[in-house]
Design an enzyme around this catalytic site. Structure first.
Site, PDB file in Angstrom:
ATOM      1  N   HIS A 238     -21.497 -28.461 -10.676  1.00 32.61           N
ATOM      2  CA  HIS A 238     -20.808 -29.058 -11.821  1.00 32.61           C
ATOM      3  C   HIS A 238     -19.894 -28.015 -12.434  1.00 32.61           C
ATOM      4  O   HIS A 238     -20.324 -26.893 -12.715  1.00 32.61           O
ATOM      5  CB  HIS A 238     -21.816 -29.543 -12.875  1.00 32.61           C
ATOM      6  CG  HIS A 238     -21.132 -30.087 -14.090  1.00 32.61           C
ATOM      7  ND1 HIS A 238     -20.633 -31.371 -14.142  1.00 32.61           N
ATOM      8  CD2 HIS A 238     -20.817 -29.509 -15.276  1.00 32.61           C
ATOM      9  CE1 HIS A 238     -20.063 -31.560 -15.304  1.00 32.61           C
ATOM     10  NE2 HIS A 238     -20.152 -30.446 -16.019  1.00 32.61           N
TER      11      HIS A 238
ATOM     12  N   LYS B  67     -27.040 -35.719 -17.339  1.00 33.40           N
ATOM     13  CA  LYS B  67     -26.364 -36.485 -16.285  1.00 33.40           C
ATOM     14  C   LYS B  67     -26.659 -35.896 -14.914  1.00 33.40           C
ATOM     15  O   LYS B  67     -26.880 -36.610 -13.940  1.00 33.40           O
ATOM     16  CB  LYS B  67     -24.861 -36.523 -16.560  1.00 33.40           C
ATOM     17  CG  LYS B  67     -24.518 -37.446 -17.721  1.00 33.40           C
ATOM     18  CD  LYS B  67     -23.072 -37.400 -18.110  1.00 33.40           C
ATOM     19  CE  LYS B  67     -22.737 -36.146 -18.866  1.00 33.40           C
ATOM     20  NZ  LYS B  67     -21.586 -36.175 -19.710  1.00 33.40           N
TER      21      LYS B  67
ATOM     22  N   ASP C  36     -26.515 -40.481 -23.536  1.00 29.08           N
ATOM     23  CA  ASP C  36     -25.423 -39.498 -23.599  1.00 29.08           C
ATOM     24  C   ASP C  36     -24.073 -40.188 -23.740  1.00 29.08           C
ATOM     25  O   ASP C  36     -23.199 -39.728 -24.461  1.00 29.08           O
ATOM     26  CB  ASP C  36     -25.419 -38.602 -22.355  1.00 29.08           C
ATOM     27  CG  ASP C  36     -24.245 -37.643 -22.409  1.00 29.08           C
ATOM     28  OD1 ASP C  36     -24.231 -36.811 -23.344  1.00 29.08           O
ATOM     29  OD2 ASP C  36     -23.322 -37.758 -21.589  1.00 29.08           O
TER      30      ASP C  36
ATOM     31  N   ARG D   7     -19.899 -38.006 -30.834  1.00 29.44           N
ATOM     32  CA  ARG D   7     -19.556 -36.585 -31.055  1.00 29.44           C
ATOM     33  C   ARG D   7     -18.053 -36.386 -31.008  1.00 29.44           C
ATOM     34  O   ARG D   7     -17.487 -35.593 -31.755  1.00 29.44           O
ATOM     35  CB  ARG D   7     -20.256 -35.704 -30.008  1.00 29.44           C
ATOM     36  CG  ARG D   7     -21.760 -35.605 -30.240  1.00 29.44           C
ATOM     37  CD  ARG D   7     -22.457 -34.996 -29.041  1.00 29.44           C
ATOM     38  NE  ARG D   7     -21.913 -33.700 -28.695  1.00 29.44           N
ATOM     39  CZ  ARG D   7     -21.825 -33.230 -27.444  1.00 29.44           C
ATOM     40  NH1 ARG D   7     -22.245 -33.941 -26.427  1.00 29.44           N
ATOM     41  NH2 ARG D   7     -21.328 -32.043 -27.223  1.00 29.44           N
TER      42      ARG D   7
ATOM     43  N   SER E 170     -26.035 -32.622 -22.782  1.00 27.41           N
ATOM     44  CA  SER E 170     -25.188 -33.727 -22.310  1.00 27.41           C
ATOM     45  C   SER E 170     -24.900 -33.575 -20.811  1.00 27.41           C
ATOM     46  O   SER E 170     -25.085 -34.509 -20.021  1.00 27.41           O
ATOM     47  CB  SER E 170     -23.883 -33.709 -23.126  1.00 27.41           C
ATOM     48  OG  SER E 170     -22.889 -34.475 -22.527  1.00 27.41           O
TER      49      SER E 170
HETATM   50  N1  URA Z   1     -18.929 -32.503 -20.903  1.00 30.60           N
HETATM   51  C1  URA Z   1     -20.005 -33.294 -21.080  1.00 30.60           C
HETATM   52  O1  URA Z   1     -20.402 -34.020 -20.177  1.00 30.60           O
HETATM   53  N2  URA Z   1     -20.634 -33.251 -22.276  1.00 30.60           N
HETATM   54  C2  URA Z   1     -20.247 -32.455 -23.298  1.00 30.60           C
HETATM   55  O2  URA Z   1     -20.875 -32.460 -24.336  1.00 30.60           O
HETATM   56  C3  URA Z   1     -19.123 -31.645 -23.094  1.00 30.60           C
HETATM   57  C4  URA Z   1     -18.487 -31.684 -21.878  1.00 30.60           C
END
Ligand code: URA
Length: 423
Positions: A82, A187, A161, A168, A183
């Site tokens: 990621h 995922k 999320d 957010r 967050s």
């Molecule tokens: N990318 C994400 O998936 N979440 C965040 O909070 C910031 C960047």
């Protein structure tokens, strides 16, 4: 339990219990905690932070809000990468098939671009016919047959999320290391990979502008992955300058294909190979094939072609090109010492390659070609950038973003490609 008690406990600097966190995340996802209450709690977290135990519990609660994919029955180990996002960051494109060609399975759930950074799905959608949507079952079949899949996360993965991130985004509460880490990791853990390598970007074109905050984010995410039984490590990598020489969707696919053909810009090749080695190590395959060899001998390209075709794409089809081009000429002769990633990302977005709002469409052909990278010589009157767009009215805004993006013979400030490894 009442939301007000959780909010005030965090506001006053207390440590939330696992039970409080589980309750508030679940109740918010079900609509039983109001948006304004969750916004207040997020702001308290931005100011007060969270301990490792709280961050881990927050991640677990978001993970538990949805389904978790399981690729345990495959005959090869799973691993994923990621990136926290950058400019010209097309690394997923050559990396995923390269790692598959070396013996691992790569279940890569990717996103779309927002703001000045590009998104892997937007890039791949410039390949004629390619589809981002795969059901979990189709993904499993593709992993078994091809070894890799890049696709969109379905609505069932970490729905908490999805809701929280939208909140957010509009309440000034994105910038919190524990909230970002939870967050991203909720995922990635939902995706069911057994090991994970994080590419945490540092610099002007990155989310984290300085190495100290990038390191804190990397350490937090590595700790969460480890707490959840996923072998996790991170590389801190430089993002002061765009990666490669092309920024934009089809432009980046073309550059990735060059890398898969054994050529391409040296920084893209180097980072692809570094991350592939790290992923193979995380998957327990470090004695397996060398990724550099897989790029040279065509096996990574074979995996790419099979992955594109399995998702409906035609790997031989010409990529879309923008209708209009304009060169920006170098104003002086000398050494290019700075090329600002953020400014190039803004220019590419203004040309149509990215989106300012989630619902905006993107142009496949738009973007910026870089004719020089820092350390290279440029000549007055020769092209420094070529701008690509479908709408010539966009040229001026992009040119303005680039006007202060570079320096000739000035002081050099370029971060190394890989600053550090964590985990
Ligand atoms: N990318 C994400 O998936 N979440 C965040 O909070 C910031 C960047």
């Amino acid at each position: 339990m009442e939301a007000i008690d959780v909010i005030t406990a965090k506001r006053d600097g207390g440590e939330l219990t696992g039970e409080q966190i589980r309750w508030v995340v679940d109740a918010y996802t079900r609509g039983a905690v109001a948006e304004e209450q969750m916004a207040a709690l997020n702001m308290a977290v931005v100011w007060r932070g969270m301990t490792r135990a709280e961050t881990s519990a927050w991640t677990q609660a978001m993970l538990d809000s949805g389904e978790r994919l399981d690729f345990g029955g495959l005959d090869r180990p799973t691993t994923d990468k990621h990136s926290t996002g950058g400019v010209g960051d097309k690394i997923t494109l050559p990396l995923t098939p390269t790692v598959a060609a070396c013996g691992a399975a790569v279940p890569q759930l990717s996103g779309r671009g927002l703001g000045h950074t590009g998104g892997t799905l937007d890039k791949l959608e410039s390949v004629p016919g390619w589809r981002a949507d795969l059901s979990p079952e189709a993904m499993r079949v593709q992993l078994a047959e091809v070894g890799c899949a890049v696709c969109a996360a379905g609505p069932g993965l970490a729905p908490a999320d999805r809701k929280l991130y939208a909140l957010r985004d509009v309440t000034g509460t994105v910038e919190s290391v524990p909230l970002i880490a939870a967050s991203i990791m909720s995922k990635k853990l939902a995706e069911g990979t057994a090991s994970l390598v994080l590419d945490v970007k540092v610099g002007s074109g990155a989310f984290m502008k300085d190495a100290a905050s990038a390191r804190e984010l990397a350490e937090t995410m590595v700790a969460i992955g480890t707490d959840h039984g996923v072998r996790t490590s991170a590389l801190l990598t430089g993002m002061d300058t765009p990666l490669g020489r092309r920024v934009g969707n089809a432009l980046e696919v073309a550059e990735a294909v060059e890398v898969l053909s054994g050529g391409g810009p040296s920084d893209v090749v180097e980072l692809t190979v570094e991350l592939a080695r790290e992923m193979l190590r995380a998957a327990g395959l470090d004695g397996a094939r060398d990724p550099a060899e897989a790029l040279r001998d065509g096996s990574a390209m074979d995996a790419w072609r099979r992955m594109i075709a399995a998702q409906g794409g035609d790997p031989d089809a010409p990529l879309p090109a923008a209708a209009e081009r304009r060169d920006i000429l170098a104003p002086a002769t000398g050494t290019l010492t700075r090329l600002d990633a953020y400014a190039v990302g803004v220019a590419a977005r203004r040309l149509g390659a990215g989106r300012a709002r989630k619902e905006d469409p993107v142009s496949a052909g738009a973007g910026v070609e870089l004719h020089a990278k820092p350390g290279e010589e440029i000549r007055a009157g020769r092209p420094l950038f070529t701008l690509h767009t479908d709408d010539p009215a966009r040229f001026d805004g992009a040119a303005e973003a680039l006007s202060d993006s570079f320096a000739v013979d000035g002081p050099a400030r370029n971060l190394p490609l890989v600053l550090d490894r964590i985990g």
